[in-house]
Design a protein around this motif. Structure first.
Motif, PDB file in Angstrom:
ATOM      1  N   ASP A  41      74.344  27.003  69.814  1.00  0.00           N
ATOM      2  CA  ASP A  41      74.737  27.749  68.623  1.00  0.00           C
ATOM      3  C   ASP A  41      76.118  28.369  68.830  1.00  0.00           C
ATOM      4  O   ASP A  41      76.616  28.488  69.956  1.00  0.00           O
ATOM      5  N   VAL A  42      76.719  28.805  67.737  1.00  0.00           N
ATOM      6  CA  VAL A  42      78.018  29.479  67.802  1.00  0.00           C
ATOM      7  C   VAL A  42      78.005  30.661  66.853  1.00  0.00           C
ATOM      8  O   VAL A  42      77.408  30.597  65.766  1.00  0.00           O
ATOM      9  N   GLY A  94      73.573  22.459  66.706  1.00  0.00           N
ATOM     10  CA  GLY A  94      73.403  23.899  66.754  1.00  0.00           C
ATOM     11  C   GLY A  94      73.581  24.569  65.411  1.00  0.00           C
ATOM     12  O   GLY A  94      73.962  23.943  64.416  1.00  0.00           O
ATOM     13  N   GLU A  95      73.297  25.866  65.378  1.00  0.00           N
ATOM     14  CA  GLU A  95      73.497  26.658  64.176  1.00  0.00           C
ATOM     15  C   GLU A  95      74.830  27.391  64.252  1.00  0.00           C
ATOM     16  O   GLU A  95      75.309  27.733  65.337  1.00  0.00           O
ATOM     17  N   VAL A 124      84.121  25.728  61.254  1.00  0.00           N
ATOM     18  CA  VAL A 124      83.418  25.512  62.516  1.00  0.00           C
ATOM     19  C   VAL A 124      82.279  24.516  62.324  1.00  0.00           C
ATOM     20  O   VAL A 124      82.075  23.614  63.146  1.00  0.00           O
ATOM     21  N   ARG A 125      81.541  24.692  61.233  1.00  0.00           N
ATOM     22  CA  ARG A 125      80.432  23.782  60.965  1.00  0.00           C
ATOM     23  C   ARG A 125      80.907  22.336  60.836  1.00  0.00           C
ATOM     24  O   ARG A 125      80.238  21.391  61.295  1.00  0.00           O
ATOM     25  N   LEU A 182      75.258  27.080  56.910  1.00  0.00           N
ATOM     26  CA  LEU A 182      75.648  28.289  57.623  1.00  0.00           C
ATOM     27  C   LEU A 182      74.478  29.267  57.601  1.00  0.00           C
ATOM     28  O   LEU A 182      73.719  29.309  56.623  1.00  0.00           O
ATOM     29  N   VAL A 183      74.348  30.068  58.650  1.00  0.00           N
ATOM     30  CA  VAL A 183      73.457  31.225  58.624  1.00  0.00           C
ATOM     31  C   VAL A 183      74.352  32.452  58.581  1.00  0.00           C
ATOM     32  O   VAL A 183      75.085  32.733  59.538  1.00  0.00           O
TER      33      VAL A 183
END
Length: 611
Positions: free
Chosen positions: A406-407, A457-458, A450-451, A485-486
């Motif tokens: 994740d990031v 990963g999330e 970024v996505r 996105l979260v």
């Protein structure tokens, strides 16, 4: 090949490639475009024909799409990039702030704003800014101070020299930054007979510049003689793909490593030699070591004031080696310059130093301080029974829910300081903070970039309510493009970070939190969950840390963009860690609090280290 100027630009960009993991891939991942009269007929038509090899992406805001492009380049460690095109006037000027973000952070992005007619025949055209004394000036001249290469294309054949120079800047490790090519709207449509060779496939390889032998020898001598060396890892470590070299260097020579905002994650948080964040938002461990170090090896960092504690923390002169690919940065603070690629030069330093290691007492002190700080992190990020959680407690909940691939993405306000001190980054690429320009509004747009750069990963976007209200349109873009996105919105009722700084400087709380706004006639609260849902995201509001952790699990399981809103305490921040920051306090004021703050300011400033 007879092509219009716009067609030639598109064909040239599509011919540029780079290597990733041994494979050739397009250098430009796509072109963000918001069309208007200044680019739809020329560049828009050219992009339509090339949309298979050079995808065109639609956004909702010009600044946001350019921030997404900047974040894409950062997440790609400058190996790939994107272009952005707008009409003239307002659309173009909306990209200027994002260009500054790229400029400060040394990130490549190609800006293609439409411009006025080169012929001037229909002047003044729609959205033209007229300069009374200079008809060659247009609104796009605002890009000059935030571009590493700026040109205005007024003839089709100018591309033959300007485009190669643009690519040279975009791919050069030292010059890298935003490039602006203003495309006069009439010239976009003009045709020219371009040589076919101009559009041949070009493969760009990263240049790894070796350090000057004399500079390298001086750095080796300084390191051998140092009793208390400290390494500061900056963003250049990641840009250079030097994380492994950094780890090998630190382990072989037993030198503790501190991290800037841009360099955080270069070493995993739990590596025995990682002493955490340095500077104004730094850990007690890293800052204590910096204050007593007799030599700092700074790798790939601009050494801005937040890193150096406004020059009260990091030594200058012979106590500082600046390893940087850009001579401009390597010469700062009167340092011993070491101009070269981070990865190659760290490898060369290791070879020259042999088995040399820092004294055992220094290693033991670093390990003890790091262990003490890790205990602080455990304590301040743990849940409590407070009515409103602190930012630190929210970050702790998110960090506990993250996985290795994740990031986390953030940019401005109080959150970057808490993240820098407290976030436990799993390794390179897991921590994405834009704190060079600290641009409010970067977060959601940056998360989208970024996505697009990451396949697994999330992507957790952490954003305050103030920054969310400045720029949130790309929630809709993330939904439209299927780029999940979260998003965690921390609502503290206004600009909480600046409210705290205002009072720390002796000022009365004023015009930052909604509760302190004059002339307010209505409730200023916002239903952020409803707003995010209106843009297509799934969303919910939670009341505490336990509810937040459960919501984060639902967000991970969701198929698309998911927003979580939580109210936080605007008055609380982590008091542990930190260093002096030079924020000028008025010498004269009627407020006792300001006069006392000024006396504190003078005492703190006296500790600034000579350069």
């Amino acid at each position: 090949m007879r092509l219009t100027t716009a067609q030639a630009v598109v064909r040239y960009l599509a011919a540029q490639h780079t290597t990733l993991e041994g494979a050739s891939v397009p250098l430009f991942a796509g072109v963000w475009a918001i069309f208007g009269h200044g680019n739809v007929a020329g560049l828009g038509e050219a992009l339509w024909h090339a949309r298979e090899e050079l995808p065109t992406l639609r956004a909702h805001n010009e600044q946001a799409m350019t921030l997404a492009a900047v974040a894409f380049a950062k997440a790609s460690n400058r190996r790939r990039m994107m272009a952005c095109t707008t009409s003239i006037g307002p659309g173009a000027l909306n990209m200027v702030t994002a260009a500054a973000v790229a400029h400060v952070n040394r990130l490549p992005v190609l800006l293609l704003p439409g411009d006025t007619f080169a012929s001037r025949l229909p002047d003044p055209v729609l959205q033209q800014v007229e300069h009374f004394g200079d008809p060659t000036v247009t609104a796009n001249d605002c890009f000059r101070p935030v571009s590493r290469w700026f040109d205005r294309i007024t003839r089709p054949e100018q591309l033959l020299t300007s485009l190669p120079r643009a690519l040279q800047v975009l791919t050069d490790p030292a010059e890298c930054g935003p490039v602006t090519l203003c495309l006069s709207q009439d010239v976009q449509a003009e045709a020219y007979d371009y040589p076919e060779s101009f559009f041949a496939k070009t493969l760009h390889h990263p240049r790894r510049q070796a350090a000057d032998p004399g500079e390298l020898a001086r750095a080796v001598e300084l390191l051998r003689n140092a009793e208390r060396p400290l390494l500061v890892a900056g963003g250049g470590v990641l840009y250079s793909d030097a994380a492994d070299a950094l780890q090998s260097f630190a382990e072989r020579h037993r030198i503790p490593v501190a991290e800037t905002q841009a360099g955080k994650g270069a070493l995993p948080w739990d590596h025995p030699l990682n002493v955490g964040a340095i500077g104004v938002t730094g850990t007690d461990a890293a800052n204590a070591l910096a204050r007593t170090a007799d030599l700092v090896l700074a790798v790939g960092t601009r050494l801005q004031d937040f890193t150096t504690g406004s020059r009260a923390l990091v030594p200058g002169g012979a106590g500082l080696i600046q390893l940087n690919v850009a001579a401009f940065d390597a010469g700062k603070h009167n340092a011993a310059p070491l101009v070269g690629d981070a990865r190659r030069t760290l490898e060369d330093l290791t070879a020259a130093l042999g088995t040399h290691a820092a004294p055992a007492a220094w290693q033991e002190r670093a390990a003890k301080l790091a262990a003490g700080w890790n205990a602080v992190v455990e304590r301040v990020t743990a849940p409590s029974n407070a009515d409103l959680p602190s930012d630190a407690q929210v970050l702790g909940a998110v960090n506990r829910q993250t996985q290795a691939d994740d990031v986390v993405v953030c940019a401005a306000g109080g959150l970057p300081g808490e993240l820098h001190k407290l976030w436990r980054a799993s390794g390179p690429g897991s921590y994405h903070l834009e704190y060079g320009f600290s641009c409010m509004g970067y977060e959601i747009a940056g998360g989208l970039g970024v996505r697009m750069a990451r396949s697994g990963g999330e992507v957790f976007v952490l954003v305050g309510d103030g920054s969310y209200l400045m720029l949130n349109s790309e929630i809709a873009t993330s939904v439209m493009l299927g780029r999940k996105l979260v998003i965690l919105v921390l609502d503290n009722g206004g600009f909480g970070c600046i409210n705290r700084l205002q009072q720390a400087c002796g000022g009365a709380p004023f015009n930052n939190l909604f509760d302190h706004v004059d002339h307010r006639v209505a409730d200023a609260s916002v239903d952020f969950a409803a707003h995010a849902r209106s843009l297509g995201a799934a969303a919910e509001k939670v009341a505490g840390i336990a509810d937040l952790e459960a919501a984060l699990q639902r967000a991970r399981a969701a198929a698309g963009t998911y927003a979580i809103v939580i109210d936080t305490d605007p008055l609380v921040s982590t008091s542990e860690g930190g260093a002096w920051w030079d924020v000028a306090v008025p010498e004269v004021s009627e407020r006792t609090e300001v006069r006392q703050a000024y006396e504190n300011y003078k005492r703190a400033g006296a500790h600034r280290k000579p350069v």
